[in-house]
Motif scaffolding. Structure first.
Motif, PDB file in Angstrom:
ATOM      1  N   MET A  39      10.759   8.322  -2.854  1.00  0.00           N
ATOM      2  CA  MET A  39       9.465   7.987  -3.438  1.00  0.00           C
ATOM      3  C   MET A  39       9.294   6.472  -3.457  1.00  0.00           C
ATOM      4  SD  MET A  39       7.925  10.825  -3.993  1.00  0.00           S
ATOM      5  CE  MET A  39       6.466  10.093  -4.730  1.00  0.00           C
ATOM      6  N   TRP A  40       8.120   6.036  -3.069  1.00  0.00           N
ATOM      7  CA  TRP A  40       7.681   4.645  -3.151  1.00  0.00           C
ATOM      8  C   TRP A  40       6.457   4.693  -4.056  1.00  0.00           C
ATOM      9  CZ3 TRP A  40       9.112   0.490   0.427  1.00  0.00           C
ATOM     10  CH2 TRP A  40      10.110   0.848   1.316  1.00  0.00           C
ATOM     11  N   THR A  41       6.627   4.545  -5.305  1.00  0.00           N
ATOM     12  CA  THR A  41       5.590   4.752  -6.319  1.00  0.00           C
ATOM     13  C   THR A  41       4.943   6.110  -6.084  1.00  0.00           C
ATOM     14  OG1 THR A  41       3.874   3.456  -5.144  1.00  0.00           O
ATOM     15  CG2 THR A  41       5.240   2.287  -6.758  1.00  0.00           C
ATOM     16  N   ARG A  42       3.720   6.160  -5.576  1.00  0.00           N
ATOM     17  CA  ARG A  42       3.041   7.456  -5.395  1.00  0.00           C
ATOM     18  C   ARG A  42       3.118   7.990  -3.974  1.00  0.00           C
ATOM     19  NH1 ARG A  42      -2.223   7.492  -3.581  1.00  0.00           N
ATOM     20  NH2 ARG A  42      -3.015   5.476  -2.946  1.00  0.00           N
ATOM     21  N   PHE A  43       3.894   7.376  -3.111  1.00  0.00           N
ATOM     22  CA  PHE A  43       4.042   7.800  -1.725  1.00  0.00           C
ATOM     23  C   PHE A  43       5.415   8.405  -1.492  1.00  0.00           C
ATOM     24  CE2 PHE A  43       1.344   4.030  -1.658  1.00  0.00           C
ATOM     25  CZ  PHE A  43       0.277   4.427  -0.870  1.00  0.00           C
ATOM     26  N   ILE A  44       5.478   9.439  -0.641  1.00  0.00           N
ATOM     27  CA  ILE A  44       6.765   9.851  -0.090  1.00  0.00           C
ATOM     28  C   ILE A  44       6.941   8.966   1.138  1.00  0.00           C
ATOM     29  CG2 ILE A  44       8.143  11.683   0.935  1.00  0.00           C
ATOM     30  CD1 ILE A  44       6.236  13.712  -0.422  1.00  0.00           C
ATOM     31  N   GLY A  45       8.011   8.196   1.174  1.00  0.00           N
ATOM     32  CA  GLY A  45       8.258   7.296   2.295  1.00  0.00           C
ATOM     33  C   GLY A  45       9.410   7.794   3.142  1.00  0.00           C
ATOM     34  N   TYR A  46       9.233   7.688   4.451  1.00  0.00           N
ATOM     35  CA  TYR A  46      10.246   8.139   5.412  1.00  0.00           C
ATOM     36  C   TYR A  46      10.727   6.911   6.168  1.00  0.00           C
ATOM     37  CZ  TYR A  46       7.900  12.489   4.298  1.00  0.00           C
ATOM     38  OH  TYR A  46       7.343  13.540   3.629  1.00  0.00           O
ATOM     39  N   GLY A  47      11.988   6.539   5.933  1.00  0.00           N
ATOM     40  CA  GLY A  47      12.535   5.340   6.546  1.00  0.00           C
ATOM     41  C   GLY A  47      12.074   4.103   5.807  1.00  0.00           C
ATOM     42  N   THR A  48      12.579   2.981   6.235  1.00  0.00           N
ATOM     43  CA  THR A  48      12.179   1.704   5.663  1.00  0.00           C
ATOM     44  C   THR A  48      12.432   0.611   6.682  1.00  0.00           C
ATOM     45  OG1 THR A  48      12.399   0.222   3.759  1.00  0.00           O
ATOM     46  CG2 THR A  48      14.403   1.265   4.545  1.00  0.00           C
ATOM     47  N   TYR A  49      11.653  -0.423   6.617  1.00  0.00           N
ATOM     48  CA  TYR A  49      11.898  -1.597   7.442  1.00  0.00           C
ATOM     49  C   TYR A  49      11.567  -2.834   6.637  1.00  0.00           C
ATOM     50  CZ  TYR A  49       6.844  -1.392   8.378  1.00  0.00           C
ATOM     51  OH  TYR A  49       5.496  -1.341   8.247  1.00  0.00           O
ATOM     52  N   HIS A  50      12.200  -3.911   7.023  1.00  0.00           N
ATOM     53  CA  HIS A  50      11.967  -5.185   6.375  1.00  0.00           C
ATOM     54  C   HIS A  50      11.038  -6.000   7.260  1.00  0.00           C
ATOM     55  CE1 HIS A  50      12.878  -8.352   3.534  1.00  0.00           C
ATOM     56  NE2 HIS A  50      12.895  -9.184   4.560  1.00  0.00           N
ATOM     57  N   TYR A  51      10.039  -6.614   6.664  1.00  0.00           N
ATOM     58  CA  TYR A  51       9.123  -7.455   7.438  1.00  0.00           C
ATOM     59  C   TYR A  51       9.122  -8.860   6.853  1.00  0.00           C
ATOM     60  CZ  TYR A  51       5.886  -6.664   3.567  1.00  0.00           C
ATOM     61  OH  TYR A  51       5.320  -6.603   2.324  1.00  0.00           O
ATOM     62  N   ARG A  52       8.830  -9.821   7.698  1.00  0.00           N
ATOM     63  CA  ARG A  52       8.688 -11.209   7.281  1.00  0.00           C
ATOM     64  C   ARG A  52       7.578 -11.834   8.111  1.00  0.00           C
ATOM     65  NH1 ARG A  52      13.909 -13.945   7.789  1.00  0.00           N
ATOM     66  NH2 ARG A  52      14.295 -12.755   5.911  1.00  0.00           N
ATOM     67  N   TYR A  53       6.579 -12.378   7.439  1.00  0.00           N
ATOM     68  CA  TYR A  53       5.465 -13.036   8.103  1.00  0.00           C
ATOM     69  C   TYR A  53       5.776 -14.523   8.305  1.00  0.00           C
ATOM     70  CZ  TYR A  53       2.673  -8.962   6.756  1.00  0.00           C
ATOM     71  OH  TYR A  53       2.180  -7.700   6.585  1.00  0.00           O
ATOM     72  N   ALA A  54       5.038 -15.151   9.195  1.00  0.00           N
ATOM     73  CA  ALA A  54       5.174 -16.594   9.416  1.00  0.00           C
ATOM     74  C   ALA A  54       4.897 -17.368   8.128  1.00  0.00           C
ATOM     75  CB  ALA A  54       4.225 -17.049  10.525  1.00  0.00           C
ATOM     76  N   SER A  55       4.067 -16.798   7.252  1.00  0.00           N
ATOM     77  CA  SER A  55       3.724 -17.436   5.981  1.00  0.00           C
ATOM     78  C   SER A  55       4.895 -17.452   4.996  1.00  0.00           C
ATOM     79  CB  SER A  55       2.548 -16.711   5.334  1.00  0.00           C
ATOM     80  OG  SER A  55       2.942 -15.389   4.967  1.00  0.00           O
ATOM     81  N   GLY A  56       5.927 -16.673   5.299  1.00  0.00           N
ATOM     82  CA  GLY A  56       7.069 -16.574   4.400  1.00  0.00           C
ATOM     83  C   GLY A  56       7.061 -15.307   3.561  1.00  0.00           C
ATOM     84  N   ARG A  57       5.933 -14.636   3.495  1.00  0.00           N
ATOM     85  CA  ARG A  57       5.858 -13.373   2.751  1.00  0.00           C
ATOM     86  C   ARG A  57       6.756 -12.356   3.430  1.00  0.00           C
ATOM     87  NH1 ARG A  57       1.108  -9.066   2.866  1.00  0.00           N
ATOM     88  NH2 ARG A  57       2.055  -7.563   1.476  1.00  0.00           N
ATOM     89  N   GLU A  58       7.498 -11.616   2.625  1.00  0.00           N
ATOM     90  CA  GLU A  58       8.351 -10.574   3.187  1.00  0.00           C
ATOM     91  C   GLU A  58       8.513  -9.439   2.195  1.00  0.00           C
ATOM     92  OE1 GLU A  58      12.695 -11.487   3.509  1.00  0.00           O
ATOM     93  OE2 GLU A  58      12.018 -13.487   2.964  1.00  0.00           O
ATOM     94  N   GLY A  59       8.984  -8.321   2.693  1.00  0.00           N
ATOM     95  CA  GLY A  59       9.196  -7.164   1.847  1.00  0.00           C
ATOM     96  C   GLY A  59       9.683  -5.982   2.661  1.00  0.00           C
ATOM     97  N   ASP A  60       9.700  -4.832   2.032  1.00  0.00           N
ATOM     98  CA  ASP A  60      10.121  -3.592   2.672  1.00  0.00           C
ATOM     99  C   ASP A  60       8.971  -2.597   2.608  1.00  0.00           C
ATOM    100  OD1 ASP A  60      12.895  -4.208   3.266  1.00  0.00           O
ATOM    101  OD2 ASP A  60      13.159  -4.253   1.090  1.00  0.00           O
ATOM    102  N   TRP A  61       8.871  -1.752   3.604  1.00  0.00           N
ATOM    103  CA  TRP A  61       7.832  -0.732   3.660  1.00  0.00           C
ATOM    104  C   TRP A  61       8.349   0.434   4.474  1.00  0.00           C
ATOM    105  CZ3 TRP A  61       4.250  -0.131   0.393  1.00  0.00           C
ATOM    106  CH2 TRP A  61       3.127   0.665   0.647  1.00  0.00           C
ATOM    107  N   PHE A  62       7.623   1.530   4.458  1.00  0.00           N
ATOM    108  CA  PHE A  62       8.012   2.722   5.218  1.00  0.00           C
ATOM    109  C   PHE A  62       7.205   2.813   6.511  1.00  0.00           C
ATOM    110  CE2 PHE A  62       5.073   3.921   1.749  1.00  0.00           C
ATOM    111  CZ  PHE A  62       3.965   4.286   2.491  1.00  0.00           C
ATOM    112  N   PRO A  63       7.794   3.328   7.587  1.00  0.00           N
ATOM    113  CA  PRO A  63       7.027   3.548   8.804  1.00  0.00           C
ATOM    114  C   PRO A  63       6.127   4.785   8.726  1.00  0.00           C
ATOM    115  CG  PRO A  63       9.335   4.018   9.193  1.00  0.00           C
ATOM    116  CD  PRO A  63       9.225   3.476   7.808  1.00  0.00           C
TER     117      PRO A  63
END
Length: 159
Positions: A63-87
């Motif tokens: 569970m990702w709050t109210r989502f069922i998430g399958y897998g995860t990946y880490h992202y990083r933008y040129a701006s420096g923002r980064e985090g994890d999300w599901f595909p």
């Protein structure tokens, strides 16, 4: 279109199961979430969930709050923002069920590029919305889920 490319030379990754494609266990909160859904929606979400698990059994499920998430990946933008999300994500909403396919190829977002193949659904970028299971072409959705996992593993993700 895909998100900004990482600038540090590291590709986003999926946290995959162990060697040999062994299936990950499903977070118990996922089973609780599905069980708590109202009749009708529970069956729709369970059927789509089972199809996703059949297509990408190697991805962890949680569970990702109210989502069922399958897998995860880490992202990083040129701006420096980064985090994890599901595909791939799945959630029940008040008016419909949403299936998120967060990956893109040369044609753009997978869901958006294949909207006409998905059935009687509403599509916006990476989100596929439907009210009934027979509105969704589950075979096409399964194909896109598998393709999304492959693309994200190769560093092609979209949010």
């Amino acid at each position: 279109m895909p998100t900004e490319a990482p600038t540090d030379g590291h590709l986003p990754h999926l946290r995959r199961a162990g060697l040999g494609g062994v299936a990950m266990t499903v977070d118990s909160a996922v089973a609780d979430y599905i069980a708590a859904l109202p009749d009708g929606r529970r069956e729709i979400v369970r059927a789509v969930h089972e199809r996703i698990r059949a297509e990408v059994p190697e991805l962890d499920v949680r569970m990702w709050t109210r989502f069922i998430g399958y897998g995860t990946y880490h992202y990083r933008y040129a701006s420096g923002r980064e985090g994890d999300w599901f595909p791939v994500g799945l959630t029940n909403n008040k008016q419909y069920v949403s299936l998120y396919i967060c990956a893109a190829d040369q044609q753009g977002y997978l869901a958006e590029a294949n909207a006409e193949r998905l059935g009687r659904v509403s599509v916006g970028m990476s989100c596929i919305r439907f009210r009934r299971l027979d509105d969704l072409d589950i075979d096409v959705a399964g194909e896109l889920v598998r393709r999304a996992a492959n693309l994200v593993a190769a560093g092609r993700f979209a949010m």
